[in-house]
Write an enzyme that holds these catalytic residues in place. Sequence first.
Site, PDB file in Angstrom:
ATOM      1  N   MET A   1       0.850  -1.211   0.000  1.00 31.67           N
ATOM      2  CA  MET A   1       0.000   0.000   0.000  1.00 31.67           C
ATOM      3  C   MET A   1       0.875   1.247   0.000  1.00 31.67           C
ATOM      4  SD  MET A   1      -2.814  -1.080   2.833  1.00 31.67           S
ATOM      5  CE  MET A   1      -3.605  -2.701   2.817  1.00 31.67           C
TER       6      MET A   1
ATOM      7  N   MET B   1     -12.112  -7.526  -4.732  1.00 35.36           N
ATOM      8  CA  MET B   1     -12.060  -6.937  -3.387  1.00 35.36           C
ATOM      9  C   MET B   1     -13.449  -7.011  -2.759  1.00 35.36           C
ATOM     10  SD  MET B   1      -8.923  -5.931  -2.620  1.00 35.36           S
ATOM     11  CE  MET B   1      -9.521  -5.525  -0.992  1.00 35.36           C
TER      12      MET B   1
ATOM     13  N   GLY C   1      -7.207  -1.163   1.883  1.00 37.04           N
ATOM     14  CA  GLY C   1      -6.465  -0.242   2.733  1.00 37.04           C
ATOM     15  C   GLY C   1      -6.221  -0.783   4.129  1.00 37.04           C
ATOM     16  N   PHE C   2      -7.136  -1.604   4.613  1.00 37.69           N
ATOM     17  CA  PHE C   2      -7.022  -2.052   5.996  1.00 37.69           C
ATOM     18  C   PHE C   2      -7.502  -3.497   6.142  1.00 37.69           C
ATOM     19  CE2 PHE C   2      -7.866   2.470   5.852  1.00 37.69           C
ATOM     20  CZ  PHE C   2      -6.788   2.976   6.565  1.00 37.69           C
ATOM     21  N   GLY C   3      -6.884  -4.204   7.056  1.00 40.15           N
ATOM     22  CA  GLY C   3      -7.383  -5.517   7.432  1.00 40.15           C
ATOM     23  C   GLY C   3      -8.523  -5.381   8.437  1.00 40.15           C
ATOM     24  N   GLY C   4      -9.211  -6.468   8.673  1.00 35.54           N
ATOM     25  CA  GLY C   4     -10.213  -6.501   9.734  1.00 35.54           C
ATOM     26  C   GLY C   4     -11.529  -5.824   9.425  1.00 35.54           C
TER      27      GLY C   4
ATOM     28  N   GLY D   1     -12.386  -9.503   4.531  1.00 35.86           N
ATOM     29  CA  GLY D   1     -13.477  -9.996   5.357  1.00 35.86           C
ATOM     30  C   GLY D   1     -13.812 -11.464   5.162  1.00 35.86           C
TER      31      GLY D   1
ATOM     32  N   SER E   1      -7.009 -11.226   9.088  1.00 37.02           N
ATOM     33  CA  SER E   1      -7.336 -11.339  10.507  1.00 37.02           C
ATOM     34  C   SER E   1      -7.904 -12.708  10.872  1.00 37.02           C
ATOM     35  CB  SER E   1      -8.300 -10.217  10.915  1.00 37.02           C
ATOM     36  OG  SER E   1      -9.306 -10.052   9.947  1.00 37.02           O
TER      37      SER E   1
HETATM   38  C1  DX5 Z   1      -6.991  -5.049   2.228  1.00 35.34           C
HETATM   39  C2  DX5 Z   1      -6.004  -6.131   1.837  1.00 35.34           C
HETATM   40  C3  DX5 Z   1      -6.373  -7.469   2.341  1.00 35.34           C
HETATM   41  C4  DX5 Z   1      -6.528  -7.528   3.820  1.00 35.34           C
HETATM   42  C5  DX5 Z   1      -7.433  -8.633   4.198  1.00 35.34           C
HETATM   43  O1  DX5 Z   1      -6.710  -3.878   1.573  1.00 35.34           O
HETATM   44  O2  DX5 Z   1      -5.861  -6.220   0.437  1.00 35.34           O
HETATM   45  O3  DX5 Z   1      -5.486  -8.471   1.866  1.00 35.34           O
HETATM   46  O4  DX5 Z   1      -5.330  -7.654   4.476  1.00 35.34           O
HETATM   47  O5  DX5 Z   1      -7.584  -8.599   5.572  1.00 35.34           O
HETATM   48  P1  DX5 Z   1      -8.849  -9.243   6.293  1.00 35.34           P
HETATM   49  O6  DX5 Z   1      -8.842 -10.693   5.929  1.00 35.34           O
HETATM   50  O7  DX5 Z   1      -8.556  -9.001   7.732  1.00 35.34           O
HETATM   51  O8  DX5 Z   1     -10.063  -8.528   5.776  1.00 35.34           O
END
Ligand code: DX5
Length: 237
Positions: free
Chosen positions: A46, A146, A151-154, A184, A205
């Site tokens: 990122m 997607m 941008g973010f996990g979780g 997710g 996550s």
């Molecule tokens: C989000 C990333 C994903 C993310 C998935 O921008 O591309 O790979 O890390 O994380 P989870 O499984 O926690 O949604």
Amino acid sequence: MSLDTTDFDRKVLIAPSILSADFAELGAECRAVEAEGADWVHVDVMDGHFVPNLTFGAPVAKCIRPHIRTVMDVHLMIAPVDPLLEDFAKAGADYITAHVEAGPHIDRTLQAIRALGCKAGVALNPGTPAETIEYVLDRIDLILVMSVNPGFGGQSFIPAVVPKIEILRRMIGDRPIHIQVDGGVTPETAPLVTAAGANCLVAGSAVFKGGSVADPSAYGRNIRAIREAAEAARVRA
Ligand code: DX5
Ligand code: ZN
């Protein structure tokens, strides 16, 4: 590891995202998830511009490469993407995935990835229609759908992407193209995406929760739970 398409099949692949790993232990985390059953390792890059978060670049990808024995699956959330493709190929990426929204010339980007000797992936944000990649299907090895805004996990899975997966699965026909879902993914949401035609599941996550490099057994339990839920709902075609 084989990247030969002659042995292509649609078996369920689990690709833990190291975005949820301990960044001070990245090499050990890659070894741990593979020892616990991961099929691929998903590497999220990122840039703080295309997405509102920063992770790391090709130098870090190069350092973790020797710790990955399966497939290094690099997801580039960066714009512009073309100037950095060669660095990630040299870092040892097997798959390089670029976003269709990251620039005006996705066809050129995909050709460049293959010319560097890598498998080419194209990613679609939740709001991007399947039709945007209809005319580049013969240039790709993977479609990343997607299921959160990148941008973010979780984050929570966005169910509106499920019909898009069905459209893409019909669109690719017999082509040897993986359909990957990212964001997710849990044992609860995995069946929705494999029933729709996805075969490669990224999970951050949901894989890393409850474990650590010192005690990685939770990684194995988490991977098995996602895989079992995904396989039970899988489309066989
Ligand atoms: C989000 C990333 C994903 C993310 C998935 O921008 O591309 O790979 O890390 O994380 P989870 O499984 O926690 O949604
Ligand atoms: Zn990702």
